[in-house]
Design a protein around this motif. Structure first.
Motif, PDB file in Angstrom:
ATOM      1  N   GLN A 110       0.825  -1.200   0.000  1.00  0.00           N
ATOM      2  CA  GLN A 110       0.000   0.000   0.000  1.00  0.00           C
ATOM      3  C   GLN A 110       0.866   1.260   0.000  1.00  0.00           C
ATOM      4  OE1 GLN A 110      -3.408  -0.283  -0.204  1.00  0.00           O
ATOM      5  NE2 GLN A 110      -2.950  -2.461  -0.395  1.00  0.00           N
ATOM      6  N   LEU A 111       0.348   2.330  -0.576  1.00  0.00           N
ATOM      7  CA  LEU A 111       1.077   3.599  -0.599  1.00  0.00           C
ATOM      8  C   LEU A 111       1.023   4.323   0.741  1.00  0.00           C
ATOM      9  CD1 LEU A 111       0.004   4.965  -4.080  1.00  0.00           C
ATOM     10  CD2 LEU A 111       2.202   3.967  -3.443  1.00  0.00           C
ATOM     11  N   LEU A 112      -0.035   4.112   1.497  1.00  0.00           N
ATOM     12  CA  LEU A 112      -0.192   4.777   2.789  1.00  0.00           C
ATOM     13  C   LEU A 112       0.428   3.943   3.899  1.00  0.00           C
ATOM     14  CD1 LEU A 112      -3.901   5.922   2.444  1.00  0.00           C
ATOM     15  CD2 LEU A 112      -1.844   7.289   2.067  1.00  0.00           C
ATOM     16  N   ARG A 113       1.437   4.480   4.548  1.00  0.00           N
ATOM     17  CA  ARG A 113       2.124   3.752   5.620  1.00  0.00           C
ATOM     18  C   ARG A 113       1.207   3.449   6.797  1.00  0.00           C
ATOM     19  NH1 ARG A 113       7.208   7.566   5.289  1.00  0.00           N
ATOM     20  NH2 ARG A 113       8.131   6.702   3.428  1.00  0.00           N
ATOM     21  N   GLU A 114       0.214   4.327   7.016  1.00  0.00           N
ATOM     22  CA  GLU A 114      -0.700   4.138   8.151  1.00  0.00           C
ATOM     23  C   GLU A 114      -1.449   2.808   8.081  1.00  0.00           C
ATOM     24  OE1 GLU A 114      -0.804   7.040   6.338  1.00  0.00           O
ATOM     25  OE2 GLU A 114       0.112   8.408   7.772  1.00  0.00           O
ATOM     26  N   LEU A 115      -1.602   2.257   6.888  1.00  0.00           N
ATOM     27  CA  LEU A 115      -2.337   1.002   6.758  1.00  0.00           C
ATOM     28  C   LEU A 115      -1.618  -0.165   7.424  1.00  0.00           C
ATOM     29  CD1 LEU A 115      -3.651   1.311   3.102  1.00  0.00           C
ATOM     30  CD2 LEU A 115      -4.866   1.773   5.234  1.00  0.00           C
ATOM     31  N   ALA A 116      -0.334   0.006   7.720  1.00  0.00           N
ATOM     32  CA  ALA A 116       0.422  -1.039   8.402  1.00  0.00           C
ATOM     33  C   ALA A 116       0.319  -0.919   9.920  1.00  0.00           C
ATOM     34  CB  ALA A 116       1.893  -0.968   7.986  1.00  0.00           C
ATOM     35  N   LEU A 117      -0.353   0.119  10.401  1.00  0.00           N
ATOM     36  CA  LEU A 117      -0.452   0.372  11.844  1.00  0.00           C
ATOM     37  C   LEU A 117      -1.867   0.144  12.344  1.00  0.00           C
ATOM     38  CD1 LEU A 117       1.381   3.821  11.910  1.00  0.00           C
ATOM     39  CD2 LEU A 117       2.363   1.589  12.499  1.00  0.00           C
ATOM     40  N   PRO A 118      -1.996  -0.330  13.583  1.00  0.00           N
ATOM     41  CA  PRO A 118      -3.329  -0.298  14.181  1.00  0.00           C
ATOM     42  C   PRO A 118      -3.685   1.169  14.424  1.00  0.00           C
ATOM     43  CG  PRO A 118      -1.724  -1.206  15.734  1.00  0.00           C
ATOM     44  CD  PRO A 118      -1.006  -0.916  14.467  1.00  0.00           C
ATOM     45  N   ARG A 119      -4.869   1.565  13.993  1.00  0.00           N
ATOM     46  CA  ARG A 119      -5.266   2.965  14.088  1.00  0.00           C
ATOM     47  C   ARG A 119      -6.755   3.052  14.383  1.00  0.00           C
ATOM     48  NH1 ARG A 119      -5.102   0.673   9.560  1.00  0.00           N
ATOM     49  NH2 ARG A 119      -6.393   1.229   7.798  1.00  0.00           N
ATOM     50  N   VAL A 120      -7.169   4.183  14.865  1.00  0.00           N
ATOM     51  CA  VAL A 120      -8.578   4.394  15.173  1.00  0.00           C
ATOM     52  C   VAL A 120      -9.114   5.461  14.234  1.00  0.00           C
ATOM     53  CG1 VAL A 120     -10.164   5.340  16.903  1.00  0.00           C
ATOM     54  CG2 VAL A 120      -8.506   3.586  17.538  1.00  0.00           C
ATOM     55  N   LEU A 121     -10.281   5.197  13.701  1.00  0.00           N
ATOM     56  CA  LEU A 121     -10.964   6.132  12.818  1.00  0.00           C
ATOM     57  C   LEU A 121     -12.168   6.679  13.577  1.00  0.00           C
ATOM     58  CD1 LEU A 121     -11.053   3.733   9.743  1.00  0.00           C
ATOM     59  CD2 LEU A 121      -9.276   5.392  10.296  1.00  0.00           C
ATOM     60  N   VAL A 122     -12.215   7.973  13.755  1.00  0.00           N
ATOM     61  CA  VAL A 122     -13.372   8.600  14.393  1.00  0.00           C
ATOM     62  C   VAL A 122     -14.385   8.878  13.286  1.00  0.00           C
ATOM     63  CG1 VAL A 122     -14.238  10.570  15.715  1.00  0.00           C
ATOM     64  CG2 VAL A 122     -11.998   9.580  16.259  1.00  0.00           C
ATOM     65  N   ASN A 123     -15.495   8.189  13.340  1.00  0.00           N
ATOM     66  CA  ASN A 123     -16.537   8.349  12.325  1.00  0.00           C
ATOM     67  C   ASN A 123     -17.387   9.578  12.579  1.00  0.00           C
ATOM     68  OD1 ASN A 123     -15.919   5.897  10.939  1.00  0.00           O
ATOM     69  ND2 ASN A 123     -16.889   4.801  12.612  1.00  0.00           N
ATOM     70  N   ALA A 124     -17.645   9.881  13.836  1.00  0.00           N
ATOM     71  CA  ALA A 124     -18.513  11.017  14.153  1.00  0.00           C
ATOM     72  C   ALA A 124     -18.265  11.505  15.572  1.00  0.00           C
ATOM     73  CB  ALA A 124     -19.977  10.617  14.007  1.00  0.00           C
ATOM     74  N   LEU A 125     -18.305  12.812  15.719  1.00  0.00           N
ATOM     75  CA  LEU A 125     -18.316  13.470  17.023  1.00  0.00           C
ATOM     76  C   LEU A 125     -19.339  14.583  16.898  1.00  0.00           C
ATOM     77  CD1 LEU A 125     -17.190  14.163  19.890  1.00  0.00           C
ATOM     78  CD2 LEU A 125     -15.627  15.731  18.721  1.00  0.00           C
ATOM     79  N   ALA A 126     -20.289  14.603  17.786  1.00  0.00           N
ATOM     80  CA  ALA A 126     -21.311  15.650  17.743  1.00  0.00           C
ATOM     81  C   ALA A 126     -21.646  16.079  19.165  1.00  0.00           C
ATOM     82  CB  ALA A 126     -22.568  15.143  17.052  1.00  0.00           C
ATOM     83  N   VAL A 127     -21.796  17.377  19.328  1.00  0.00           N
ATOM     84  CA  VAL A 127     -22.205  17.964  20.608  1.00  0.00           C
ATOM     85  C   VAL A 127     -23.283  18.990  20.288  1.00  0.00           C
ATOM     86  CG1 VAL A 127     -21.485  19.347  22.596  1.00  0.00           C
ATOM     87  CG2 VAL A 127     -19.947  17.589  21.678  1.00  0.00           C
ATOM     88  N   GLN A 128     -24.353  18.975  21.062  1.00  0.00           N
ATOM     89  CA  GLN A 128     -25.411  19.958  20.851  1.00  0.00           C
ATOM     90  C   GLN A 128     -24.837  21.370  20.945  1.00  0.00           C
ATOM     91  OE1 GLN A 128     -28.713  19.414  23.509  1.00  0.00           O
ATOM     92  NE2 GLN A 128     -29.047  17.296  22.850  1.00  0.00           N
ATOM     93  N   ARG A 129     -25.295  22.224  20.065  1.00  0.00           N
ATOM     94  CA  ARG A 129     -24.764  23.589  19.962  1.00  0.00           C
ATOM     95  C   ARG A 129     -24.757  24.322  21.305  1.00  0.00           C
ATOM     96  NH1 ARG A 129     -25.113  27.901  15.366  1.00  0.00           N
ATOM     97  NH2 ARG A 129     -24.558  26.008  14.271  1.00  0.00           N
ATOM     98  N   GLY A 130     -25.777  24.156  22.097  1.00  0.00           N
ATOM     99  CA  GLY A 130     -25.842  24.823  23.393  1.00  0.00           C
ATOM    100  C   GLY A 130     -24.781  24.352  24.372  1.00  0.00           C
ATOM    101  N   HIS A 131     -24.072  23.273  24.036  1.00  0.00           N
ATOM    102  CA  HIS A 131     -23.044  22.718  24.924  1.00  0.00           C
ATOM    103  C   HIS A 131     -21.652  22.785  24.316  1.00  0.00           C
ATOM    104  CE1 HIS A 131     -26.008  21.427  27.837  1.00  0.00           C
ATOM    105  NE2 HIS A 131     -26.745  21.058  26.803  1.00  0.00           N
TER     106      HIS A 131
END
Length: 115
Positions: free
Chosen positions: A36-57
């Motif tokens: 693979q061209l991306l070196r990160e693919l050889a590492l265990p890694r975490v993908l954050v799919n979503a982070l959401a916080v209500q606007r008032g907070h």
């Protein structure tokens, strides 16, 4: 298919009401990482799919708390890297990730609408 132990979902609550959530997944090294061209693919890694916080907070610490929890979970599973994406022009999320959480820009994703 993601194994259940490789998924991290948490909700931030205030007085019993949900004010935010995060969803992340552990990505194990790609079986053909050496090709693979991306070196990160050889590492265990975490993908954050979503982070959401209500606007008032926003700026209450809820988002930082959720991301800190993801980082702790990732370290405990041997992850070397966390990746996520957001809109480059976001006046809220870009400063949050760069200034508050210490993330840096690594790539640019291009898009073109066809219709």
């Amino acid at each position: 298919m993601t194994r259940e132990e490789d998924r991290f979902v948490r909700v931030a609550d205030l007085d019993g009401s949900a004010i935010g959530f995060v969803d992340a997944v552990l990505a194990r090294p790609h079986e053909e990482a050496e090709r693979q061209l991306l070196r990160e693919l050889a590492l265990p890694r975490v993908l954050v799919n979503a982070l959401a916080v209500q606007r008032g907070h926003w700026r209450s610490g809820a988002g930082a708390g959720l991301m800190t929890a993801v980082e702790q979970w990732a370290r405990a599973r041997g992850a070397h890297l966390i990746t996520l994406d957001t809109y480059a022009t976001s006046p809220v999320s870009v400063p949050f990730y760069e200034r508050r959480m210490g993330y840096h820009r690594q790539s640019i994703v291009f898009a073109k609408r066809l219709r």
